[in-house]
Design a protein around this motif. Structure first.
Motif, short mmCIF file in Angstrom:
data_model
loop_
_atom_site.label_atom_id
_atom_site.label_comp_id
_atom_site.label_asym_id
_atom_site.label_seq_id
_atom_site.Cartn_x
_atom_site.Cartn_y
_atom_site.Cartn_z
N CYS A 210 0.86 -1.18 0.00
CA CYS A 210 0.00 0.00 0.00
C CYS A 210 0.90 1.24 0.00
O CYS A 210 1.53 1.55 1.01
N ARG A 211 0.98 1.92 -1.13
CA ARG A 211 1.84 3.08 -1.27
C ARG A 211 1.05 4.35 -0.95
O ARG A 211 -0.12 4.46 -1.31
N HIS A 212 1.72 5.31 -0.33
CA HIS A 212 1.00 6.51 0.09
C HIS A 212 1.91 7.73 0.09
O HIS A 212 3.14 7.63 0.11
N SER A 213 1.28 8.89 0.05
CA SER A 213 1.98 10.16 0.15
C SER A 213 1.33 11.05 1.21
O SER A 213 1.69 12.22 1.34
N SER B 115 5.29 -1.45 8.40
CA SER B 115 5.65 -0.17 7.79
C SER B 115 7.08 -0.25 7.31
O SER B 115 8.02 -0.25 8.12
N LYS B 116 7.29 -0.33 6.01
CA LYS B 116 8.61 -0.50 5.43
C LYS B 116 9.38 0.81 5.34
O LYS B 116 10.58 0.86 5.51
N SER B 117 8.68 1.89 5.04
CA SER B 117 9.34 3.18 4.90
C SER B 117 8.30 4.27 5.07
O SER B 117 7.17 4.01 5.48
N GLY C 157 12.74 -0.84 -4.64
CA GLY C 157 14.07 -0.79 -4.04
C GLY C 157 14.59 -2.16 -3.70
O GLY C 157 15.76 -2.48 -3.93
N GLU C 158 13.72 -3.02 -3.15
CA GLU C 158 14.14 -4.37 -2.80
C GLU C 158 14.45 -5.18 -4.05
O GLU C 158 15.35 -6.02 -4.06
#
Length: 311
Positions: free
Chosen positions: A143-146, A177-179, A234-235
């Motif tokens: 789940c990508r977010h800004s 939470s990865k980043s 990135g991974e």
């Protein structure tokens, strides 16, 4: 359009609130499409469903409805078994939309959501809205977010998981939470009943994700595997770069070995040619030597004659 909303229904608040469940805020990048699920009450199973566009329910306009052909911008489908109709919006425009159900002689029931279209990074999005897994296996969703807010994983119309680890419908859910710009959700020990619509939630934004869990076949490995969605860009680079270097080193080593082998082969051929030439030269010298020895006896004979003449 059936907008015969009675004053009594509006006043008492019985206009179908809680009869429909959908997202409240979604975001999409310009030029991309998005699918919105709308969960409805069982009593509306055979009713006409439609998508309406506009801020006010009483003044919104039809976009698409069941029983009509899909258009270039909108499409709709109704899964009566799951009691969910979905609308897909292409060439989306920022604004308010309604998931609605027609009710003859009564006020139509609906639920509004806001769609924002951006040329930058959407507030919340996923790489794929539709995923497939196998019974007993695992699936991962990024789940990508800004935007800011709490991370959640929810079943549409059902419970939400907010902790790092928990259970949902008998399936383990892990939220990590990865980043600062994405979090992952892993569901393990999947069952066929886990099929359905879920929501990535970050703050006040949601992103619908549909999961289909298929039964294991005899030819399918029963070893649970994680979905590829767990691997971020990135991974992925962390794996691709070392692998590319390894391939480069192997190819370079093979090339050097091939060139060295050719060099040794040519050197061996050159050595053989030189040896043959030397053997021919020695043979010629031996022949000349033999010729010289044959001439020497004549010289001795001449000396004898001169000796006799002197007496």
């Amino acid at each position: 359009m059936a907008f015969q909303i009675s004053f009594f229904l509006i006043f008492t608040g019985l206009t179908g609130i809680d009869s429909l469940t959908t997202v409240s805020k979604v975001s999409v990048k310009y030029g991309q499409s998005i699918t919105i699920p709308c969960l409805y009450d069982a009593k509306y199973k055979n009713h006409v469903k439609y998508l309406c566009q506009g801020y006010e329910w009483s003044s919104c306009t039809y976009a698409i409805k069941t029983g009509q052909p899909n258009s270039q911008r909108f499409s709709i489908s109704d899964d009566k078994k799951q009691r969910i109709f979905t609308v897909t919006i292409k060439q989306a425009e920022t604004g308010y939309y309604w998931c609605n159900v027609e009710i003859d002689n009564w006020g139509d029931t609906g639920e509004r959501f806001h769609l924002s279209v951006t040329t930058g990074t959407p507030s919340l999005y996923v790489d794929q809205q539709k995923l497939t897994a196998f019974e007993g296996g695992s699936i991962g969703i990024i789940c990508r977010h800004s935007n800011s807010g709490q991370n959640k994983w929810c079943r549409l119309g059902g419970p939400c998981e907010t902790k790092s680890s928990g259970w949902m419908d008998g399936t383990q859910v892990t939220i990590t939470s990865k980043s600062n710009n994405y979090f992952t959700v892993e569901m393990s020990g999947l069952k066929t009943e886990n099929s359905g619509w879920y929501l990535c939630v970050r703050g006040d934004h949601q992103m619908p994700v549909h999961l289909t869990v298929n039964k294991q076949s005899n030819s399918t490995s029963r070893t649970p595997t994680k979905g590829n969605e767990l691997m971020s860009a990135g991974e992925l680079h962390m794996i691709i770069i070392p692998l590319s270097l390894l391939v480069f080193l192997v190819m370079t080593t093979l090339l050097m070995w091939f060139l060295l082998r050719k060099y040794k082969q040519r050197r061996a051929e050159a050595t053989t040619t030189t040896t043959i030439e030397e053997e021919v030269t020695y043979s010629t010298v031996d022949h000349t030597s033999k010729t010289t020895r044959k001439v020497q006896p004549k010289a001795e004979d001449d000396k004898v004659i001169y000796s006799t003449w002197a007496q």
